[in-house]
Enzyme design. Structure first.
Site, PDB file in Angstrom:
ATOM      1  N   LYS A 149      45.881  46.016  40.796  1.00 11.94           N
ATOM      2  CA  LYS A 149      45.485  44.762  40.185  1.00 11.94           C
ATOM      3  C   LYS A 149      46.666  43.800  40.138  1.00 11.94           C
ATOM      4  O   LYS A 149      47.796  44.209  39.844  1.00 11.94           O
ATOM      5  CB  LYS A 149      44.976  45.008  38.759  1.00 11.94           C
ATOM      6  CG  LYS A 149      43.767  45.930  38.665  1.00 11.94           C
ATOM      7  CD  LYS A 149      42.515  45.251  39.148  1.00 11.94           C
ATOM      8  CE  LYS A 149      41.268  46.089  38.864  1.00 11.94           C
ATOM      9  NZ  LYS A 149      40.026  45.379  39.215  1.00 11.94           N
ATOM     10  N   LYS A 245      28.343  46.383  43.478  1.00 13.74           N
ATOM     11  CA  LYS A 245      28.381  47.171  42.255  1.00 13.74           C
ATOM     12  C   LYS A 245      26.990  47.188  41.649  1.00 13.74           C
ATOM     13  O   LYS A 245      26.340  46.145  41.547  1.00 13.74           O
ATOM     14  CB  LYS A 245      29.371  46.582  41.244  1.00 13.74           C
ATOM     15  CG  LYS A 245      30.824  46.631  41.684  1.00 13.74           C
ATOM     16  CD  LYS A 245      31.734  45.964  40.665  1.00 13.74           C
ATOM     17  CE  LYS A 245      33.188  46.012  41.116  1.00 13.74           C
ATOM     18  NZ  LYS A 245      34.076  45.234  40.192  1.00 13.74           N
TER      19      LYS A 245
END
Length: 326
Positions: A149, A245
């Protein structure tokens, strides 16, 4: 007659999970459960504040379906009753699970697959100081793929630190909308130099029209910009891969259709997840079959997973036991 219930659960994480939008120390999930005599179907979702969802709101949406469910609600009707999102995901996956239990077959058989193969997942490195990210990468350097990230344009040192600590791992960088177009054009060649294989959602939703015509030296993947097939055409002009997702798509039903349409357009498929238990990951293993990238590491980030959970050896996820799902 089938009965429907929903409950909230909290699952502590092994350590804080940090992205550009903040940190969390536990996974807050909602489990929908449908009981029909001797059969029980379950589905798990993660209400996500980024999309305006709350635990209480999702439970309310699920419980609002109780009269329809008792009257024989099916997966097709569900798609029209709830918008894409966490609540629909939990109920959709519970209906898949229940249908498999009723039929005495595995859910992937109902989805038209003869078998479910193991898949290798990414492992996520949280946002932090470069030395902390490097240490986490070093501890996981034997994993085939790491996803790290970043929180903005000044995090190149963190990417370089992870690359040095895990020289053999494939790297994915996930910006979670934290860059602007000038940042991207400046950083993409540096990411390429560090052998980053994929960059997820560099620009905020609503600004990624700037990507049309841009030839990035690192393949770009849509995440927040892509929920269902409704966004696919626009994303296909801007990205080379799509992160599907189930919580965004609103369940396995839409996720399977979205994956099929993306492949028909020649767009690569990534199957991702929110931070959650094995019950969330299990149905996602079906669209993950043949995906270019699989990111279903949610259970690996927990202090403890549910029992029974998925069998994950290193980064290899085995098909779910029927006691878990499907």
């Amino acid at each position: 007659m089938a009965t429907l219930s929903a409950r909230a659960e909290r699952w502590p994480l092994a350590q804080a999970f940090v992205i550009s939008r903040g940190a969390k120390t536990e996974a807050e999930v909602v489990v929908a459960e449908i009981v029909d005599g001797a059969h029980r179907g379950r589905g798990e979702c993660v209400p996500y504040a980024r999309y305006g969802e709350t635990v209480e709101g999702v439970i309310g949406q699920v419980e609002g379906l109780r009269p329809r469910l008792e009257a024989g609600l099916g997966r097709g009707e569900l798609q029209d009753l709830l918008p894409a999102g966490a609540a629909r995901n939990a109920v959709d996956c519970a209906l898949w699970d229940l249908a498999a239990k009723r039929a005495g077959v595995r859910a992937w058989t109902l989805a038209g697959r003869t078998r479910l193969d193991p898949v290798k997942t990414c492992f996520t490195i949280s946002l932090g100081p470069p030395e902390a990210m490097a240490e986490a990468a070093r501890e996981n350097a034997r994993r085939p793929m790491l996803k790290l990230k970043i929180g903005g344009p000044d995090d190149l040192d963190g990417v370089a630190a992870v690359r040095a600590a895990a020289p053999r791992s494939r790297l994915i960088v996930d910006a979670n909308e934290a860059l602007d177009f000038d940042d991207l054009r400046r950083l993409a060649p540096e990411f390429a130099r560090l052998e980053v294989k994929l960059l997820e959602q560099p620009l905020p939703v609503g600004q990624d029209g700037e990507l049309e015509g841009y030839q990035s030296p690192v393949p770009l993947c849509a995440d927040e910009s892509l929920h269902t097939r409704a966004e696919l055409a626009a994303c296909a002009r801007r990205y080379r891969l799509m992160n599907i997702k189930l919580d965004k798509a609103g369940g396995l039903t839409e996720a399977l259709a979205l994956a099929a349409d993306a492949r028909a357009l020649g767009i690569g498929v990534m199957v991702g997840c929110m931070v959650a238990t094995s019950l969330s990951m299990a149905p996602a293993l079906i669209p993950a079959q043949g995906a270019e990238v699989v990111d279903l590491d949610g259970p690996l980030l927990l202090a403890k997973d549910r029992e029974p959970g998925l069998s994950i050896v290193g980064s290899l996820i085995e098909p779910p036991p029927p006691e878990l799902w499907g």
